[in-house]
Design an enzyme around this catalytic site. Structure first.
Site, PDB file in Angstrom:
ATOM      1  N   PHE A  19       0.851  -1.188   0.000  1.00 59.35           N
ATOM      2  CA  PHE A  19       0.000   0.000   0.000  1.00 59.35           C
ATOM      3  C   PHE A  19       0.889   1.241   0.000  1.00 59.35           C
ATOM      4  O   PHE A  19       1.846   1.328   0.763  1.00 59.35           O
ATOM      5  CB  PHE A  19      -0.889  -0.029   1.239  1.00 59.35           C
ATOM      6  CG  PHE A  19      -2.014   0.960   1.201  1.00 59.35           C
ATOM      7  CD1 PHE A  19      -3.177   0.695   0.501  1.00 59.35           C
ATOM      8  CD2 PHE A  19      -1.910   2.162   1.873  1.00 59.35           C
ATOM      9  CE1 PHE A  19      -4.221   1.607   0.477  1.00 59.35           C
ATOM     10  CE2 PHE A  19      -2.957   3.083   1.848  1.00 59.35           C
ATOM     11  CZ  PHE A  19      -4.111   2.806   1.149  1.00 59.35           C
ATOM     12  N   ASP A  59       2.204  -5.631   8.153  1.00 54.77           N
ATOM     13  CA  ASP A  59       1.026  -4.779   8.142  1.00 54.77           C
ATOM     14  C   ASP A  59      -0.191  -5.694   7.978  1.00 54.77           C
ATOM     15  O   ASP A  59      -0.297  -6.431   6.986  1.00 54.77           O
ATOM     16  CB  ASP A  59       1.121  -3.758   6.994  1.00 54.77           C
ATOM     17  CG  ASP A  59       0.002  -2.721   7.063  1.00 54.77           C
ATOM     18  OD1 ASP A  59      -1.102  -3.071   7.531  1.00 54.77           O
ATOM     19  OD2 ASP A  59       0.234  -1.572   6.648  1.00 54.77           O
ATOM     20  N   TYR A  84     -10.668   0.107  11.202  1.00 57.37           N
ATOM     21  CA  TYR A  84     -11.911   0.539  10.547  1.00 57.37           C
ATOM     22  C   TYR A  84     -12.264  -0.324   9.347  1.00 57.37           C
ATOM     23  O   TYR A  84     -13.298  -0.115   8.728  1.00 57.37           O
ATOM     24  CB  TYR A  84     -11.804   2.017  10.119  1.00 57.37           C
ATOM     25  CG  TYR A  84     -10.554   2.348   9.318  1.00 57.37           C
ATOM     26  CD1 TYR A  84     -10.470   2.029   7.973  1.00 57.37           C
ATOM     27  CD2 TYR A  84      -9.469   2.955   9.924  1.00 57.37           C
ATOM     28  CE1 TYR A  84      -9.332   2.310   7.249  1.00 57.37           C
ATOM     29  CE2 TYR A  84      -8.321   3.245   9.212  1.00 57.37           C
ATOM     30  CZ  TYR A  84      -8.255   2.919   7.872  1.00 57.37           C
ATOM     31  OH  TYR A  84      -7.109   3.189   7.167  1.00 57.37           O
ATOM     32  N   LYS A  85     -11.381  -1.290   9.001  1.00 53.27           N
ATOM     33  CA  LYS A  85     -11.689  -2.168   7.863  1.00 53.27           C
ATOM     34  C   LYS A  85     -12.461  -3.385   8.391  1.00 53.27           C
ATOM     35  O   LYS A  85     -13.595  -3.262   8.788  1.00 53.27           O
ATOM     36  CB  LYS A  85     -10.398  -2.528   7.128  1.00 53.27           C
ATOM     37  CG  LYS A  85      -9.774  -1.304   6.437  1.00 53.27           C
ATOM     38  CD  LYS A  85      -8.438  -1.587   5.769  1.00 53.27           C
ATOM     39  CE  LYS A  85      -7.925  -0.301   5.098  1.00 53.27           C
ATOM     40  NZ  LYS A  85      -6.482  -0.393   4.780  1.00 53.27           N
ATOM     41  N   ARG A 116     -12.914  -4.283  -6.798  1.00 54.90           N
ATOM     42  CA  ARG A 116     -12.575  -5.016  -5.579  1.00 54.90           C
ATOM     43  C   ARG A 116     -13.832  -5.260  -4.740  1.00 54.90           C
ATOM     44  O   ARG A 116     -14.612  -4.343  -4.507  1.00 54.90           O
ATOM     45  CB  ARG A 116     -11.564  -4.164  -4.815  1.00 54.90           C
ATOM     46  CG  ARG A 116     -10.868  -4.817  -3.683  1.00 54.90           C
ATOM     47  CD  ARG A 116      -9.769  -3.901  -3.169  1.00 54.90           C
ATOM     48  NE  ARG A 116     -10.329  -2.778  -2.414  1.00 54.90           N
ATOM     49  CZ  ARG A 116      -9.701  -2.183  -1.383  1.00 54.90           C
ATOM     50  NH1 ARG A 116      -8.489  -2.584  -1.033  1.00 54.90           N
ATOM     51  NH2 ARG A 116     -10.249  -1.175  -0.752  1.00 54.90           N
TER      52      ARG A 116
HETATM   53  C1  LIG Z   1      -5.828   0.889   4.596  1.00 54.77           C
HETATM   54  C2  LIG Z   1      -4.352   0.817   4.682  1.00 54.77           C
HETATM   55  C3  LIG Z   1      -3.608   1.888   5.221  1.00 54.77           C
HETATM   56  C4  LIG Z   1      -4.284   3.152   5.655  1.00 54.77           C
HETATM   57  O1  LIG Z   1      -3.496   3.910   6.510  1.00 54.77           O
HETATM   58  P1  LIG Z   1      -4.171   5.066   7.377  1.00 54.77           P
HETATM   59  O2  LIG Z   1      -3.057   5.755   8.038  1.00 54.77           O
HETATM   60  O3  LIG Z   1      -5.109   4.387   8.338  1.00 54.77           O
HETATM   61  O4  LIG Z   1      -4.946   5.941   6.467  1.00 54.77           O
HETATM   62  C5  LIG Z   1      -2.248   1.719   5.340  1.00 54.77           C
HETATM   63  N1  LIG Z   1      -1.631   0.590   4.915  1.00 54.77           N
HETATM   64  C6  LIG Z   1      -2.314  -0.446   4.385  1.00 54.77           C
HETATM   65  C7  LIG Z   1      -1.594  -1.662   3.945  1.00 54.77           C
HETATM   66  C8  LIG Z   1      -3.691  -0.344   4.231  1.00 54.77           C
HETATM   67  O5  LIG Z   1      -4.375  -1.339   3.667  1.00 54.77           O
END
Ligand SMILES: *Cc1c(COP(=O)(O)O)cnc(C)c1O
Length: 397
Positions: free
Chosen positions: A113, A184, A209-210, A356
């Protein structure tokens, strides 16, 4: 056996919507509304500042951290909530690099990400460009773990394709070469069985939040392996990670254990909805959730592939190689997803061409999957996506 029907009733889902985007933002737990109102009225309203002690606000990041810890196989007392995932990535990476001062390479994959990679770039700048961020294709990660690597920093489940790394195997390889591993778990926590302790992860981070359904802006979490906590030097040395915040000492001393990963004032209101969301997980075994997600995913893939030859499966075909999502490639994926949403099936789009769909068994059943298949089929077969009104790109896709 988990009673998925009764669990589904614990979520508010809007009338007429089939929600396959819980991998991006989980839906509202019904109990969260009352819990939030209670915290606002009875705690904030009535207790004012005494709520920090009386209502346990100050302890909440560790208390909820442990409840998440159970879902990711962490030892008790080694998960802390706070901030956002981007911040937690930065903290974990800075800590890991300082534990390997003689090495210069951060190894990640090109599918990671962007924010994880951006935070690494920023940290490298702050450190004076002494380190290198090396990104290789996901399938080349294993062979790229060499004794140059200080830290292997990976997201277990790829946000685009749902492809899953083998956390235990890659961590073992990293340790064999003297590297540390940061995982992560953004698309793992609440989606599939995770065993950070058994898998020997050095650090793990994730958001709530996911798949955990904590609500928009709910705080992130960080896990530090017990063997590293006392040697972990916090890069973000905020007062609430201090050993004695209310002594107001002139210089920083890290708190014992994972509490040193706290930075500033915790988000009390956001933690209230997260707490209600975590209540739903009590007594649920992740293996059962994942098994059901795999079955529902297979159903979606079979249905879509049978009816929509223009969509190409972008996720691994082997269910054990996937997280809890199914992705398809389609040249006009953005428009097609907008058309699906307009017809009541919410998924999302990830550039350049990924449609997705998150598969979340706590509130999705076979009927939902079949409805999704029917709508996707209609959108594709009748080319409903080919309409100007679906071309406008909003800020969030
Ligand atoms: C959703 C996601 C994020 C989001 O980071 P935030 O700081 O919460 O906005 C970061 N890394 C990964 C791998 C994600 O899937």
């Amino acid at each position: 056996m988990v009673d998925f029907t009764s669990i589904k009733s614990r979520f508010h889902l809007p009338e007429g919507v089939t929600y396959l985007d819980g991998n991006s933002l989980g839906p509202l737990p019904v109990a969260a509304t009352d819990r939030m109102a209670q915290v606002m009225q009875d705690e904030w309203g009535e207790m004012l500042i005494t709520g920090w002690n009386k209502a346990g606000w100050m302890a909440q990041p560790g208390v909820l951290g442990d409840r998440i810890g159970r879902l990711i196989g962490a030892e008790e007392g080694h998960v802390m909530l706070g901030d956002t995932l981007s911040i937690k990535v930065y903290q974990a990476l800075a800590a890991a690099l300082s534990l390997r001062p003689d090495r210069r390479v951060i190894l990640s994959d090109t599918g990671n990400f962007p924010t994880d990679l951006y935070m690494a770039e920023g940290l490298i700048k702050t450190l004076g460009q002494t380190h290198e961020l090396r990104c290789v294709p996901p399938e080349e990660v294993e062979n790229s773990i060499t004794d140059e690597v200080a830290v292997l920093m990976l997201t277990e489940v790829d946000y685009r394709t749902g492809r899953r790394h083998d956390m235990a195997r890659l961590t073992r390889k990293a340790h064999e070469t003297g590297s540390l591993a940061i995982w992560d778990l953004a698309h793992s926590a609440g989606a599939l069985p995770v065993d950070v302790a058994g898998g020997q992860a050095d650090f793990a981070v994730g958001c709530t939040y996911k798949f955990l359904n904590g609500g928009p802006g709910a705080p992130a979490f960080v896990y530090v392996a017990p063997r590293h906590t006392e040697a972990t030097a916090p890069a973000l040395s905020g007062w609430l990670g201090h050993a004695a915040p209310f002594e107001f000492e002139r210089t920083y001393r890290a708190a014992p254990g994972v509490a040193r990963m706290r930075v500033g004032t915790p988000p009390v209101l956001a933690m209230a909805s997260l707490e209600a969301a975590l209540d739903i997980w009590d007594g649920i075994e992740m293996a059962q959730v994942y098994a059901r997600a795999q079955a529902l995913s297979e159903r979606l893939i079979a249905g879509v592939e049978a009816a929509c030859p223009m969509l190409t499966l972008a996720s691994p075909r082997d269910p054990d190689q996937r997280g809890s999502q199914v992705s398809f490639r389609f040249e006009h994926g953005y428009e097609a997803m907008q058309a699906c949403i307009a017809h009541g099936v919410i998924g999302d789009f990830r550039a350049p061409d990924i449609m997705r769909f998150g598969i979340t068994p706590l509130y999705l059943d076979e009927g939902d999957i079949d409805r999704a298949i029917a709508v996707i089929t209609k959108v594709m077969a009748q080319k409903l996506w080919d309409d100007d009104k679906y071309r406008h790109r909003s800020a969030v896709t």
